[in-house]
Each structure stands twice: as C-alpha cells, then as structure tokens.
Enzyme design. Structure first.
Site, PDB file in Angstrom:
ATOM      1  N   GLU A 349       0.804  -1.235   0.000  1.00  0.00           N
ATOM      2  CA  GLU A 349       0.000   0.000   0.000  1.00  0.00           C
ATOM      3  C   GLU A 349       0.835   1.282   0.000  1.00  0.00           C
ATOM      4  OE1 GLU A 349      -2.704  -0.328   3.269  1.00  0.00           O
ATOM      5  OE2 GLU A 349      -3.563  -2.206   2.554  1.00  0.00           O
ATOM      6  N   GLU A 465      -6.372 -10.809  -0.896  1.00  0.00           N
ATOM      7  CA  GLU A 465      -7.232 -10.488   0.254  1.00  0.00           C
ATOM      8  C   GLU A 465      -8.701 -10.375  -0.170  1.00  0.00           C
ATOM      9  OE1 GLU A 465      -5.681  -7.174   2.520  1.00  0.00           O
ATOM     10  OE2 GLU A 465      -3.611  -7.666   1.986  1.00  0.00           O
TER      11      GLU A 465
END
Length: 651
Positions: A349, A465
């Site tokens: 991220e 995810e």
C-alpha cells in the site's frame, strides 16, 4: 448439480438467519460462587464459565486497570434486579474494570462474553481484551464498542479466545473519558460449536488445475476446531492476518535494551500458534507484510527507538530496514525451517488512488501517513526493500508488491510502472491484488481491465485479500453477492496462466474485519453461502488423497490425485477412474492429473483396469483418450449416467 446447489443456497441463506444447529461443547468449567442473572439459552450446548448480576454485592472478581478506580456494587443504577457494578474515580480514559481469564478459561477454546454497560453522559464504551505474550509484551484487542447516552448499551455474545503461549489475559471496559461507568449482567460462556459441511466440494480441489486457494486467519479465529476443519477441507495456503505485521513481531523492549541504533529485534511469539498449525499440517504460508506504513510503530523510525525521539536519517533507516528484513527471515528459518513460505508481500500500500506516494508522517498523527515517506521523502524506499528481501529471503520464496483499490486506473498505472522497473532489475516476482470489493463497486469489467494490465507485465499475480461486501443481507442480496463472486472468480480462471493463488481474507463472516457487511463465503455457523455455490457450480473437483505404504524400516507417503472409491472387481467399467460407477468428466480430470503429476519414471506403472483403458499395462496418454470415447460407448451396456466432456488433452 444445479438442483442440488439451489437447495443448498436456500439452506445457506436460512442458516444465516437461524444459527441454531450447535453441537454440545465438551469443555466445562466451574463458575465459582457467582450466580448468573443473564438470560441465556440452556439448550444450546454451551456452558457458563462465570456470571453475575452483582445482586450479592460481590465485585471481587474485578480489579481496576489503573489501580486508582473505586469499584463497588450499587443500587444507584441497575439493568436487572437491584444492583450493578459502579466504577468511578477513573483518572484516565483507559482506567476501568478488568476480569482475569487465566484461571477460568482454557487456551485454544472459543468463548463469548455478554454484558450491559452505561455511563453518566454520552460516551463510547469499549469492551476489550488484553494479554501478555511470551516475550512479556502486552497486547490489546478491541472486541466491540457501543454508544451510551446515559442509557444501557448491550454487549451480546461477543466471541473471543486466546492461544497457549500468552498469560495475564483480561477482559476489560473503558470509555472515551473519565466518566463513571456502570456494568451489569456480566457473563462468560463457552461459544456454540458448529460442524462444517463435509458433503460440499472442496475449494482447493475445485480450483486445483487453476491456482492455490488460500485464506487469512488470526490466532483468535483459528481457536475453534471447526475453523481448523474448514481450512483443512477448503484451503491450501494461509496468510497470517496480523501476526507477521511489523507491530506484531518488532520487540520494542529488546530492541531498546540492545543499545543499537540499527538492529531491530524480532520476536515471533504472536505468530507461533498459526505457524505451528501450518508446520504441523504442511500448509504453505503467504508472508504478510515486511514494509508497510500501517501497523508499523512510530518508534521504529525514531532515534533510540523511542516514541519521543527525532526521526532518523535516511542512512540509518536503510540500515534498520536491512537488518529488520534479514532478522525476520533468519528467525523464521531458525524456528520454522520446514514451513513453505512460498510468497511474501515485501511492500504494501505505498501508492494513493491517484498514483502518488502517501503523505509522510507518523501513525500517531494520521493512520494514512507513512513513516517511510517521512524519512525518505518519497517512495524511494521501495527498491531497497526488494533488494534486501531478495538478498535474505529463501530462494523458493516469491516477492510481491501488494495494494488495495488496485483497479483504480491511476493506481494501476503507478503499480505497473514501478513493478516493471523492479522486474528489469530482477527484484520482484509478482503483484498482489488485494481485491477488497463490494457488490456495487467496482464492476467485474473494471476489475478485469486492471487484471489484464497486471498480466501484461509478465509478472505473477496473486489475489491476496479477496472479500466482497453487501449491505443487503436478504436472499436477493446474497444472490447478487454470489453473482459478483462468480464474475471475479471467472475472471481469475480466465487469467489462470498469470495467477498462482487466490486468497480469501478470512474464514467466516462473523470473524471478518468487514463483518457488518457479510463479505465471505461462509456463515458464522460454517455453512456455505450462495457465494460459495456460485463459484463451484459447473466445476469438477480434483480430489487429492494420501496413501501410505509401510516397509520394515520406514513408512513412505505418496500423494496422488485420485478420488476415494472401491476396489474394482470383475464388473469394472474401464475409464471409471474413481470407481463411483459412472463415466464422466471427473474420470477424465483425474486421468489428466495422473499424467501431469507423475514423473517420467512413473509413467510406466501398471495400473488397475479402470485406469488402463487400452489394456497395455502402461501409464500413458493413450489411456486418457478412450475415456472420452468410453463415456459414449459404455453408456448403454452399463446404463450409466454420462456427461458430455469437452477437454483439451495436454502432455
């Protein structure tokens, strides 16, 4: 199969509403002298561990977290009966009543806690758990928060558990300020135990020819045996939800005590329960995550490893980064040499949705700020992170960049540009698409566009995810969720040549980080939702079983891709590889797996007559082709149900 799936879809939706098919819990404990006034079903198979409405005036089971609180039984407020527990003289917001679990509850068992609480004015009341790990570090986990506006807030059946390597485990209450709190009808029970569905297809078998199917799990989530059973049936990859993140494995006190400015100390205590499970069950692990702005403590970037220290220089941080990554891999190699860490998220991220780096700053300032950017000024920390990971990671471990909202066009482009630069230098193996989605956004088409761009880089892709939220939990809402899941999984299968793993972020809806919007494939009671059936419908599982042959000196385990069946007799149907009495696509898929998995030396094995279609006593592709013909040729004499098979033979 469609008819059966429709029945199970209806059953899955119904079970989401009626979580009542519990199997009695066998673990029982003594509640002591306390008497429960909490209303709880006595026929649900659960056992009360402790319960009190404080009607006897006894509050001795509770102590003050701050050591300054006054805790008494009072008639000033009561939810039921005449008494409640009053907690006043709270000097700080974290001061409040705590309840020790060590002498009442057992590690590895799931429990529920229920209570009602109120404050004297508007406030957010938190019910949390604290424990101390094997290294002496204290950890805190918020179980649930409720708002009180001078009225009673209800905490009902909140699940919790703890692992065997922790101690000083407490449940406790706190609120936003120092207001007086009142607690009533406090109860701890064993949680209901549910059995998984054993008669549904296994996800890992359904997608065996496409990619690994994984799940994420936390230590608390892994506690029930049913979760272990669910993982064993459906998944062949595990990601530790939190336990390998920087804040979980960085040992602050040991690092400070070392006196070094560049040598972070790693402690795997928080990860051991899950890693032990993976080791003992031979389940491959996705490592998550090394370098991330979130869940990385500010002190890691500060002088003296102190929260109050100044931010260190870039040179110092590079040394810390290298030693941190080196020490993580060294600790895992020392403690878990047999665990297959087949993939690691090296950086997570780092890009905003508009394709620019994050704002530099500490987590104490803003959860979206990055300490890495604060020290480096930009995303120039990414390349050395991959350099160090490549240097110290096991040779068979693939290295990934991982991100969410990866389907946003500007972020997609930024990730691809960065990944190609790292690929050119031999530093990266793949891109992780987190895929935290919603029924309404993005569209499957938009997701596929991003998937196509990532595939064009030539790097491996892992969906890391996956979960899909829905605000509509009606039958129609779950059907829409199922359609979305099917669209995403169909897209993954379309790009299966570029995808090595698809990982769902959690096991059951109630344990998801997005639990309020039911994002996963299984209900709280472990029954499959419509989303599950939508992604297995029309796909034939390739079932893996293990056969063991013993010699006088050792036992040898051989794994072959077969389905369990009876030994064929004189009436054997040639081509009925799984001996289920039918000729269909399952048999063709199994034969294909024999050929794909066997070594060259194994291809001349003498097989039973169900597999040796052409009766040449050899294990070869010629056996595969007659199965297709046999589906038609043998339907009449054997009166078997046959499915049309369309399959490309690959050697």
């Amino acid at each position: 199969m469609k008819k059966e799936i429709r029945k199970r879809v209806a059953a899955g939706v119904l079970s989401a509403v009626m979580l009542c098919a519990a199997v009695p819990v066998t673990t029982a404990f003594t509640a002591g002298t306390a008497t429960s006034v909490v209303s709880a079903a006595e026929d649900d198979g659960t056992t009360q561990i402790y319960g009190t409405g404080f009607e006897d005036g006894d509050v001795s089971a509770f102590t003050g977290r701050g050591g300054v609180e006054t805790i008494t039984a009072t008639t000033e407020q009561a939810y039921s009966g005449s008494y409640s527990m009053c907690v006043k003289d709270r000097a700080k917001n974290w001061n409040g009543p705590q309840f020790l679990l060590d002498d009442k509850c057992e590690a590895g068992v799931q429990y529920t806690v229920s209570a009602v609480a109120k404050t004297e004015w508007y406030n957010s009341i938190k019910l949390s758990m604290e424990y101390t790990d094997a290294s002496g570090e204290r950890h805190y986990s918020n179980l649930q928060a409720q708002t009180s506006n001078g009225d009673w807030a209800t905490f009902s059946g909140i699940k919790f558990s703890f692992s065997e390597d922790v101690s000083k485990v407490y449940l406790y209450f706190e609120c936003n300020d120092t207001a007086t709190m009142y607690i009533d009808d406090f109860e701890v029970r064993t949680a209901p135990v549910y059995q998984i569905q054993k008669d549904i297809p296994s996800l890992k078998d359904v997608y065996a020819n496409d990619f690994k199917i994984g799940t994420a799990v936390t230590t608390e989530e892994l506690a029930p045996q049913s979760t272990k059973d669910l993982i064993a049936k459906h998944f062949n990859s595990i990601t530790l939800g939190n336990e390998l993140k920087p804040e979980s494995i960085l040992d602050k006190s040991a690092t400070q005590a070392s006196g070094s400015e560049t040598e972070p100390v790693i402690n795997l205590a928080s990860a051991r329960t899950i890693l032990n499970y993976c080791r003992d069950n031979n389940i491959p692990v996705r490592g998550h995550v090394l370098v991330w702005h979130s869940q990385t403590p500010d002190w890691f970037f500060k002088e003296g490893f102190q929260d109050s220290g100044d931010w260190v220089s870039k040179d110092i941080m590079l040394q810390r980064m290298e030693n941190y990554i080196k020490n993580v891999f060294a600790a895992l190699e020392e403690e878990y040499p047999t665990v297959d860490f087949y993939a690691w998220d090296v950086v997570n991220e780092a890009w905003l949705d508009n394709g620019s780096p994050r704002t530099g700053g500490g987590q104490s300032e803003n959860a979206n700020y990055s300490g890495w950017v604060k020290v480096f000024g930009d995303n120039s920390f990414i390349e050395p992170a991959f350099e160090y990971a490549r240097k110290y990671a096991p040779k068979n471990t693939k290295l990934y960049y991982n991100d969410f909202n990866e389907y946003m066009p500007q972020k997609t482009d930024a990730i691809c540009k960065m990944a190609l630069e790292l690929k050119e230098k031999g530093l990266i193996d793949g891109i992780g698409m987190q895929s935290h989605l919603d029924v309404g956004f993005p569209t499957v088409s938009a997701y596929k566009k991003a998937l196509a761009k990532f595939a064009e880089t030539g790097l491996d892709i892992q969906v890391t995810e996956l979960d899909i939220t829905t605000s509509d939990t009606s039958e129609a809402g779950f059907e829409k969720q199922a359609e979305m899941y099917k669209g995403i999984m169909d897209a993954c299968v379309e790009y299966a040549d570029s995808i090595s793993a698809v990982v769902f972020w959690g096991t059951t809806d109630d344990k998801s980080w997005r639990a309020a919007k039911s994002p996963l494939l299984f209900n709280e009671d472990y029954t499959a939702k419509p989303a599950f059936y939508s992604i297995v419908e029309g796909k034939e599982p390739v079932v893996t079983t293990t056969s063991t042959s013993a010699t006088t000196s050792e036992t040898t385990t051989e794994t072959t891709t077969v389905t369990t069946g009876t030994t064929p007799g004189d009436d054997v149907i040639r081509g009925d590889v799984n001996h289920d009495g039918m000729l269909n696509g399952f048999d063709l898929a199994l034969m294909r797996q024999y050929l794909l998995n066997a070594s060259a030396d194994d291809r001349n094995l003498i097989l039973d007559s169900s597999v040796d279609m052409n009766a040449d006593n050899e294990f070869n592709i010629q056996n595969q082709i007659p199965i297709i013909c046999g589906c038609v040729q043998q339907i009449l004499p054997h009166q078997r149900q046959v499915k049309a098979v369309q399959h490309t033979v690959v050697v």
